[in-house]
Structures are given as structure tokens and as C-alpha cells.
Design an enzyme around this catalytic site. Structure first.
Site, mmCIF file in Angstrom:
data_model
loop_
_atom_site.group_PDB
_atom_site.id
_atom_site.type_symbol
_atom_site.label_atom_id
_atom_site.label_comp_id
_atom_site.label_asym_id
_atom_site.label_seq_id
_atom_site.Cartn_x
_atom_site.Cartn_y
_atom_site.Cartn_z
ATOM 1 N N LEU A 1 124.609 134.213 22.264
ATOM 2 C CA LEU A 1 124.392 132.970 23.016
ATOM 3 C C LEU A 1 124.905 133.070 24.450
ATOM 4 O O LEU A 1 125.885 133.756 24.728
ATOM 5 C CB LEU A 1 125.080 131.814 22.285
ATOM 6 C CG LEU A 1 124.607 131.577 20.848
ATOM 7 C CD1 LEU A 1 125.345 130.392 20.232
ATOM 8 C CD2 LEU A 1 123.103 131.369 20.768
ATOM 9 N N GLN B 1 109.785 139.414 13.376
ATOM 10 C CA GLN B 1 109.151 139.235 14.687
ATOM 11 C C GLN B 1 109.356 140.435 15.616
ATOM 12 O O GLN B 1 108.985 140.388 16.780
ATOM 13 C CB GLN B 1 109.615 137.934 15.354
ATOM 14 C CG GLN B 1 111.072 137.926 15.799
ATOM 15 C CD GLN B 1 111.496 136.543 16.273
ATOM 16 O OE1 GLN B 1 111.742 135.649 15.478
ATOM 17 N NE2 GLN B 1 111.588 136.340 17.585
ATOM 18 N N MET C 1 117.974 133.334 32.362
ATOM 19 C CA MET C 1 118.994 133.721 31.373
ATOM 20 C C MET C 1 118.320 134.224 30.100
ATOM 21 O O MET C 1 117.339 133.657 29.638
ATOM 22 C CB MET C 1 119.892 132.528 31.050
ATOM 23 C CG MET C 1 120.784 132.158 32.200
ATOM 24 S SD MET C 1 121.908 130.828 31.742
ATOM 25 C CE MET C 1 122.658 130.515 33.331
ATOM 26 N N LYS D 1 111.446 129.541 28.665
ATOM 27 C CA LYS D 1 111.353 130.959 29.069
ATOM 28 C C LYS D 1 110.355 131.667 28.151
ATOM 29 O O LYS D 1 109.563 132.485 28.581
ATOM 30 C CB LYS D 1 112.704 131.662 29.041
ATOM 31 C CG LYS D 1 112.584 133.082 29.613
ATOM 32 C CD LYS D 1 113.908 133.753 29.790
ATOM 33 C CE LYS D 1 114.435 134.285 28.493
ATOM 34 N NZ LYS D 1 113.598 135.369 27.921
ATOM 35 N N ASP D 2 110.401 131.307 26.867
ATOM 36 C CA ASP D 2 109.415 131.810 25.902
ATOM 37 C C ASP D 2 108.298 130.772 25.804
ATOM 38 O O ASP D 2 108.097 130.141 24.771
ATOM 39 C CB ASP D 2 110.086 132.034 24.551
ATOM 40 C CG ASP D 2 111.156 133.102 24.627
ATOM 41 O OD1 ASP D 2 110.810 134.271 24.809
ATOM 42 O OD2 ASP D 2 112.353 132.753 24.555
ATOM 43 N N HIS E 1 121.328 128.902 26.163
ATOM 44 C CA HIS E 1 121.350 128.295 24.820
ATOM 45 C C HIS E 1 122.184 127.015 24.820
ATOM 46 O O HIS E 1 121.833 126.027 24.174
ATOM 47 C CB HIS E 1 121.958 129.263 23.804
ATOM 48 C CG HIS E 1 121.138 130.486 23.554
ATOM 49 N ND1 HIS E 1 121.545 131.739 23.927
ATOM 50 C CD2 HIS E 1 119.929 130.641 22.955
ATOM 51 C CE1 HIS E 1 120.633 132.626 23.567
ATOM 52 N NE2 HIS E 1 119.645 131.985 22.984
ATOM 53 N N ARG F 1 118.796 139.436 26.318
ATOM 54 C CA ARG F 1 118.464 140.833 26.625
ATOM 55 C C ARG F 1 118.966 141.267 28.001
ATOM 56 O O ARG F 1 118.946 142.465 28.304
ATOM 57 C CB ARG F 1 116.959 141.063 26.492
ATOM 58 C CG ARG F 1 116.483 141.014 25.045
ATOM 59 C CD ARG F 1 115.037 141.454 24.898
ATOM 60 N NE ARG F 1 114.677 141.677 23.515
ATOM 61 C CZ ARG F 1 114.057 140.782 22.721
ATOM 62 N NH1 ARG F 1 113.722 139.605 23.186
ATOM 63 N NH2 ARG F 1 113.764 141.090 21.470
ATOM 64 N N GLN G 1 105.627 131.244 23.191
ATOM 65 C CA GLN G 1 106.202 130.917 21.882
ATOM 66 C C GLN G 1 106.217 129.392 21.679
ATOM 67 O O GLN G 1 105.869 128.889 20.611
ATOM 68 C CB GLN G 1 107.623 131.477 21.810
ATOM 69 C CG GLN G 1 108.450 130.950 20.659
ATOM 70 C CD GLN G 1 109.803 131.642 20.544
ATOM 71 O OE1 GLN G 1 109.887 132.754 20.085
ATOM 72 N NE2 GLN G 1 110.871 130.982 20.962
HETATM 73 O O1 PAF Z 1 113.330 132.415 20.782
HETATM 74 C C1 PAF Z 1 114.015 132.909 19.869
HETATM 75 O O2 PAF Z 1 115.209 133.113 20.003
HETATM 76 C C2 PAF Z 1 113.348 133.260 18.557
HETATM 77 O O3 PAF Z 1 112.056 133.707 18.747
HETATM 78 C C3 PAF Z 1 113.380 132.118 17.534
HETATM 79 C C4 PAF Z 1 112.600 130.897 18.030
HETATM 80 C C5 PAF Z 1 114.815 131.705 17.249
HETATM 81 C C6 PAF Z 1 112.745 132.563 16.215
HETATM 82 O O4 PAF Z 1 113.412 133.657 15.684
#
Ligand code: PAF
Length: 289
Positions: free
Chosen positions: A35, A63, A187, A152-153, A39, A190, A156
Site C-alpha cells: 500500500l 490476473q 502512484m 490509474k487502472d 491506496h 510497481r 480495469q
Molecule cells: O487494481 C488492483 O489492485 C487489482 O487489479 C484488484 C482490483 C485488487 C484485483 O485484484
């Protein structure tokens, strides 16, 4: 109230049931741990929507592709717990792989179509099936009122909106603004992979995206803008660039000419051991978050 950590679905459900009996609203922030302040900002947003905040920490094997960083992904539960406690989060759900995928587990969740076979879906085949599978499970395990995901994602986030609506999962999906370091780097857990030299180069992505965004909003042609952007990213030391593309902010369809509607510019590029992603809104307004 100090942080409690549970490792089983049964304990998670017992905690949520108790809160429900008290008439409290519950938010879930799904994470893979390691984190950082990004987060924590998700937990702060969660707090504005709910009385109790759960953060799940699970490095989801389904994933990650075979040659990706599942093994190397930082696992820092004790540090994460300290951060969550300090942020006032009530519950950390940290299941094992066996708890999430026990023997005999056989169910997949796939989001078909143009949204999952582009950008990270093209570069990481199967990635969004794994995300859809684990997020569906987490939502059904916790049954929160809302769940928070970072922009950021962004792809997703759009995929999660899609399957949550398609499967009638009764949870509000809420997108949160990208948190950036002072020099503009988005942020990310990775970022820990970056050497000091790479860390100094990394903000190039944000700079290039900001520049393209301004020019695209000013009416410039997309093709030359992207060509120049690619050159700048490669010259800075990123290699390869998985993608640098402008897409519709909602459908993620490619925009090939001038940007005349709400759109996003997306980038993913490798810098040393890290694959970094980022995105900016172009002509923001009515895009879905
Ligand atoms: O974005 C992430 O950290 C991951 O893809 C998630 C949404 C927790 C699913 O594993």
C-alpha cells in the site's frame, strides 16, 4: 476502533453482518497490498461513502500471465496493516490463495468485446478475466454498499462497471482520481521496482500525456501528436511501449483523428523491471468514472 484483520470469508461475512445489523454502510477497497498514499486516498474516499471501510489485500494469481511479476510482487502485510490502522480502516481482509481458489474451483468470469481485447487486455492476455473473477468474488464475499477503484487502472474500472452491471451485482462502483507524486508520477506499487535512475525518468510518462492532452484539446491531429509522444518516451529510456493511444472515455474505442468528445489518452511502457501505466482525461465532462 483499531484495525482487525481476518483471513477467511466466514470471518469477513460475520463482521459485515454485525455492521449491517447496526444499520451501518460498508465500503470495500480491493487492493493487492504494497500500500501507498494512493491506496490511502481510496480509503479516504470510501469513508465519505460509508461508516465502515474494508480493505482487501490479495495478490491474485489469476490476473498475472506466466511471465509476469506474480512471484516478485511485493507482499508487505505487516506494513500495510500499520498504514490501514493509521488511516482508521476498520477491517483488513487478507485471504490465502486456497481460501479464494479452493480445490475444485472451476468458474471463470469473462467480459467479452472491445473493452477487454485492447490496451492492457491486448498486452496481457487473460488479465481482465482474472480481475473480473477475483473482483466478482470479493464483491459477493463482502457484499458492501460500494467499492472503490483507482482511475490509474481506468480500463480495469470500465471492465468492473461492465460486469457489475451485467451480473446485477448490487454494489455501487466508484472511481477515484489518480494520485501522483510531487513530480507527477502516478502512484503505483510497481514504482518500488524502479532504480533511482529510472525513478528520475519515470515522470516522463505524465509529462508526455499532459502535453498531448493540452494539444489534443486545442484541436491538434492525433497521429503526429502520438508519434512525437512515442519518440519522447523511447528517448527517455522506456522500452518497449506497449501502447500510447487515445480512446473514447467510456467505450474505449480508438479515436483516430481529432478528439472532439470526452476521451482518454492511455500509456503503458516498460522501464527496467517495471511496467508503468498512466492515463489522462481529454475533454472531460460526461465520461464515466
Ligand atoms: O487494481 C488492483 O489492485 C487489482 O487489479 C484488484 C482490483 C485488487 C484485483 O485484484
Amino acid at each position: 476502533m483499531s484495525l482487525t484483520t481476518v483471513h477467511t470469508v466466514a470471518d469477513l461475512r460475520a463482521a459485515v453482518a454485525k455492521w449491517r445489523a447496526e444499520g451501518l454502510r460498508v465500503a470495500l477497497v480491493p487492493t493487492m497490498g504494497a500500500l501507498h498514499d494512493g491506496h490511502i486516498s481510496l480509503t479516504e474516499l470510501a469513508r465519505t461513502h460509508a461508516d465502515r471501510v474494508i480493505v482487501s489485500i490479495f495478490v491474485n494469481p489469476t490476473q498475472f500471465g506466466p511471465n509476469e511479476d506474480f512471484g516478485a510482487y511485493p507482499r508487505t502485510l505487516p506494513d500495510d496493516q500499520k498504514l490501514l490502522d493509521a488511516a482508521g480502516v476498520e477491517l483488513c481482509f487478507a485471504p490465502s490463495v486456497d481460501e479464494m481458489y479452493p480445490d475444485g474451483f472451476a468458474t471463470k468470469v469473462t467480459v467479452d468485446g472491445g473493452m477487454t481485447n485492447v490496451l492492457c487486455g491486448a498486452a496481457r492476455p487473460g488479465h481482465f478475466d482474472g480481475v473480473a473473477q477475483v473482483v466478482t468474488k470479493l464483491l459477493l464475499q463482502a457484499m458492501p454498499d460500494c467499492a472503490i477503484f483507482g482511475q490509474k487502472d481506468y480500463q480495469q474500472l470500465m471492465v468492473i462497471h461492465r460486469f457489475a452491471a451485467d451480473l446485477n451485482i448490487p454494489v455501487d462502483i466508484i472511481g477515484a482520481k489518480i494520485q501522483r507524486e510531487e513530480d507527477g508520477l502516478a502512484m503505483s506499487s510497481r514504482n518500488r521496482y524502479l532504480t533511482p535512475e529510472e525513478r528520475a525518468i519515470a515522470p516522463t510518462l505524465n509529462r508526455v500525456l499532459a502535453d498531448i492532452t493540452t494539444k489534443a484539446q486545442g484541436g491538434a491531429d492525433v497521429g503526429p501528436l502520438l508519434a512525437k509522444g512515442r519518440e519522447e518516451i523511447l528517448n527517455a529510456g522506456f522500452d518497449p511501449i506497449d501502447y500510447l493511444e487515445i480512446r473514447d472515455g467510456k467505450t474505449l474505442e480508438l479515436i483516430g483523428d481529432k478528439v472532439s468528445k470526452p476521451a482518454r489518452i492511455f500509456v503503458a511502457a516498460r522501464l527496467g523491471k517495471a511496467r508503468l501505466i498512466d492515463n489522462h482525461a481529454i475533454n472531460p465532462g460526461i465520461e464515466r468514472t
